[in-house]
Design a protein around this motif. Sequence first.
Motif, PDB file in Angstrom:
ATOM      1  N   LEU A  57      94.889  30.753  69.645  1.00  0.00           N
ATOM      2  CA  LEU A  57      94.827  32.046  68.965  1.00  0.00           C
ATOM      3  C   LEU A  57      95.102  31.895  67.583  1.00  0.00           C
ATOM      4  N   THR A  58      94.250  32.403  66.425  1.00  0.00           N
ATOM      5  CA  THR A  58      94.376  32.314  65.131  1.00  0.00           C
ATOM      6  C   THR A  58      95.108  33.569  64.391  1.00  0.00           C
ATOM      7  N   GLU A  59      95.550  33.237  63.454  1.00  0.00           N
ATOM      8  CA  GLU A  59      96.161  34.514  62.538  1.00  0.00           C
ATOM      9  C   GLU A  59      95.706  34.854  61.353  1.00  0.00           C
ATOM     10  N   SER A  60      95.557  36.052  60.916  1.00  0.00           N
ATOM     11  CA  SER A  60      94.976  36.411  59.439  1.00  0.00           C
ATOM     12  C   SER A  60      96.017  36.248  58.508  1.00  0.00           C
ATOM     13  N   GLY A  61      95.489  35.914  57.228  1.00  0.00           N
ATOM     14  CA  GLY A  61      96.470  35.932  56.053  1.00  0.00           C
ATOM     15  C   GLY A  61      96.426  37.238  55.264  1.00  0.00           C
ATOM     16  N   ARG A  62      95.547  38.100  55.757  1.00  0.00           N
ATOM     17  CA  ARG A  62      95.380  39.201  55.301  1.00  0.00           C
ATOM     18  C   ARG A  62      96.459  40.178  55.887  1.00  0.00           C
ATOM     19  N   THR A  63      97.766  40.473  55.606  1.00  0.00           N
ATOM     20  CA  THR A  63      98.721  41.296  56.388  1.00  0.00           C
ATOM     21  C   THR A  63      99.259  42.679  55.737  1.00  0.00           C
ATOM     22  N   ALA A  64      98.690  42.787  54.599  1.00  0.00           N
ATOM     23  CA  ALA A  64      99.137  44.369  53.765  1.00  0.00           C
ATOM     24  C   ALA A  64      97.887  45.077  54.294  1.00  0.00           C
ATOM     25  N   PRO A  65      98.170  46.315  54.838  1.00  0.00           N
ATOM     26  CA  PRO A  65      97.161  47.369  55.144  1.00  0.00           C
ATOM     27  C   PRO A  65      96.137  47.811  54.034  1.00  0.00           C
ATOM     28  N   GLU A  66      94.797  48.002  54.326  1.00  0.00           N
ATOM     29  CA  GLU A  66      93.918  48.328  53.346  1.00  0.00           C
ATOM     30  C   GLU A  66      93.084  49.185  53.789  1.00  0.00           C
ATOM     31  N   PRO A  67      92.521  50.240  52.665  1.00  0.00           N
ATOM     32  CA  PRO A  67      91.527  51.224  53.163  1.00  0.00           C
ATOM     33  C   PRO A  67      90.319  50.738  53.782  1.00  0.00           C
ATOM     34  N   SER A  68      89.658  51.586  54.580  1.00  0.00           N
ATOM     35  CA  SER A  68      88.253  51.271  55.042  1.00  0.00           C
ATOM     36  C   SER A  68      87.311  51.278  53.904  1.00  0.00           C
ATOM     37  N   PRO A  69      86.405  50.420  53.826  1.00  0.00           N
ATOM     38  CA  PRO A  69      84.999  50.537  52.764  1.00  0.00           C
ATOM     39  C   PRO A  69      84.544  51.762  53.108  1.00  0.00           C
ATOM     40  N   ASP A  70      84.100  52.493  52.191  1.00  0.00           N
ATOM     41  CA  ASP A  70      83.276  53.707  52.164  1.00  0.00           C
ATOM     42  C   ASP A  70      81.881  53.444  51.452  1.00  0.00           C
ATOM     43  N   PRO A  71      80.637  53.431  52.199  1.00  0.00           N
ATOM     44  CA  PRO A  71      80.583  53.475  53.572  1.00  0.00           C
ATOM     45  C   PRO A  71      80.768  52.392  54.188  1.00  0.00           C
ATOM     46  N   LEU A  72      81.052  52.258  55.511  1.00  0.00           N
ATOM     47  CA  LEU A  72      81.324  51.202  56.168  1.00  0.00           C
ATOM     48  C   LEU A  72      80.111  50.333  56.375  1.00  0.00           C
ATOM     49  N   PRO A  73      80.045  49.065  56.144  1.00  0.00           N
ATOM     50  CA  PRO A  73      78.814  48.361  56.599  1.00  0.00           C
ATOM     51  C   PRO A  73      78.397  48.212  57.868  1.00  0.00           C
ATOM     52  N   PRO A  74      77.192  48.181  58.149  1.00  0.00           N
ATOM     53  CA  PRO A  74      76.790  47.985  59.394  1.00  0.00           C
ATOM     54  C   PRO A  74      77.218  46.604  59.923  1.00  0.00           C
ATOM     55  N   LEU A  75      77.638  46.505  61.360  1.00  0.00           N
ATOM     56  CA  LEU A  75      77.661  45.140  62.088  1.00  0.00           C
ATOM     57  C   LEU A  75      76.656  44.605  62.808  1.00  0.00           C
ATOM     58  N   ASN A  76      76.043  43.441  62.482  1.00  0.00           N
ATOM     59  CA  ASN A  76      74.704  42.976  62.934  1.00  0.00           C
ATOM     60  C   ASN A  76      74.916  41.686  63.011  1.00  0.00           C
ATOM     61  N   PRO A  77      73.671  40.857  63.668  1.00  0.00           N
ATOM     62  CA  PRO A  77      73.925  39.442  63.584  1.00  0.00           C
ATOM     63  C   PRO A  77      73.711  38.754  62.166  1.00  0.00           C
ATOM     64  N   VAL A  78      73.319  39.504  61.232  1.00  0.00           N
ATOM     65  CA  VAL A  78      73.222  39.006  59.792  1.00  0.00           C
ATOM     66  C   VAL A  78      74.610  39.432  59.232  1.00  0.00           C
ATOM     67  N   THR A  79      75.279  40.252  59.532  1.00  0.00           N
ATOM     68  CA  THR A  79      76.566  40.819  58.490  1.00  0.00           C
ATOM     69  C   THR A  79      77.988  40.336  59.216  1.00  0.00           C
ATOM     70  N   VAL A  80      77.671  39.750  60.520  1.00  0.00           N
ATOM     71  CA  VAL A  80      78.790  39.466  61.661  1.00  0.00           C
ATOM     72  C   VAL A  80      79.814  38.360  60.796  1.00  0.00           C
ATOM     73  N   PRO A  81      81.095  38.843  60.480  1.00  0.00           N
ATOM     74  CA  PRO A  81      81.729  38.070  59.427  1.00  0.00           C
ATOM     75  C   PRO A  81      82.491  36.786  60.102  1.00  0.00           C
ATOM     76  N   VAL A  82      82.094  35.904  60.770  1.00  0.00           N
ATOM     77  CA  VAL A  82      82.518  34.745  61.568  1.00  0.00           C
ATOM     78  C   VAL A  82      83.419  33.973  60.276  1.00  0.00           C
TER      79      VAL A  82
END
Length: 267
Positions: free
Chosen positions: A114-139
């Motif tokens: 299991l890996t862990e993120s380096g972004r540990t400080a809470p952040e607001p959601s983007p507005d608008p939220l981008p769609p999640l799809n096979p092109v945008t999936v953030p691997v």
Amino acid sequence: MAVVEALTAFMEDPDALKPNPIHSTSVAQDYGYRAALVGGVTVYGWTVAPVVDVLGDTWLDTGWAELAFKRPVYPGDDLEIRVSDDGQLRVTRDGEPCVTGQVGLGDAPWRDELTESGRTAPEPSPDPLPPLNPVTVPVGEDLAARRVPLSEEESIALCRDRQRERMACFYGEKPRVHPSWIAGQPIHWLHHSYAFGPSIHARSRIQHLAPAYAGGDFVVTGRCTRAFEQREHQYIECDTALRDDTGTRYALVRHTSVYQVANKRGR
């Protein structure tokens, strides 16, 4: 000795439109399912007391679970929950597996994967939220951390109403956070950064690290580790950590879900 329990699956108002509409009758049927799907984390939550019966309270602090959701569970299903003394876990309907898995104490054999993120400080959601799809999936990307307050009242209500939990440690003064709540945080964290749905819980690896109690704020951090297609469904796998503002980590969770459900009814 194995612990075996019988349970009839339940769900509050399955006909109502839910934030994840696969848990709503009309939408689930539109996708070819016979009824609203009971959430995977809810079904997992029904196994918690039998797991503790076998492994003891220590499992809640530093135990682990690995789960695969094989078949949908619908409201009204008659289920058998079985946890064996070697940690094998099965939830079956008419002898067919709905959930299979393994539970244990201490560090899971896969914990170091299991890996862990380096972004540990809470952040607001983007507005608008981008769609999640096979092109945008953030691997490979660390996504925004999400702050999650959990009051004692909210935690107790979840245990009483959604889980109908029988263990006293989840009620009263200083109630413990239920493992089903912990297991559900990765999908809410992903919704913090992307718009998608309906979605279906497919697999989980959950490593408990420390006792978690309701009545404060938690922070969920994580990254997307993998995306793939299987049987026309689009899957995403994310590694997340549940922590607090002091840096104490309570759990690591690898969550795999279908974020684009194949609609085969219209074909």
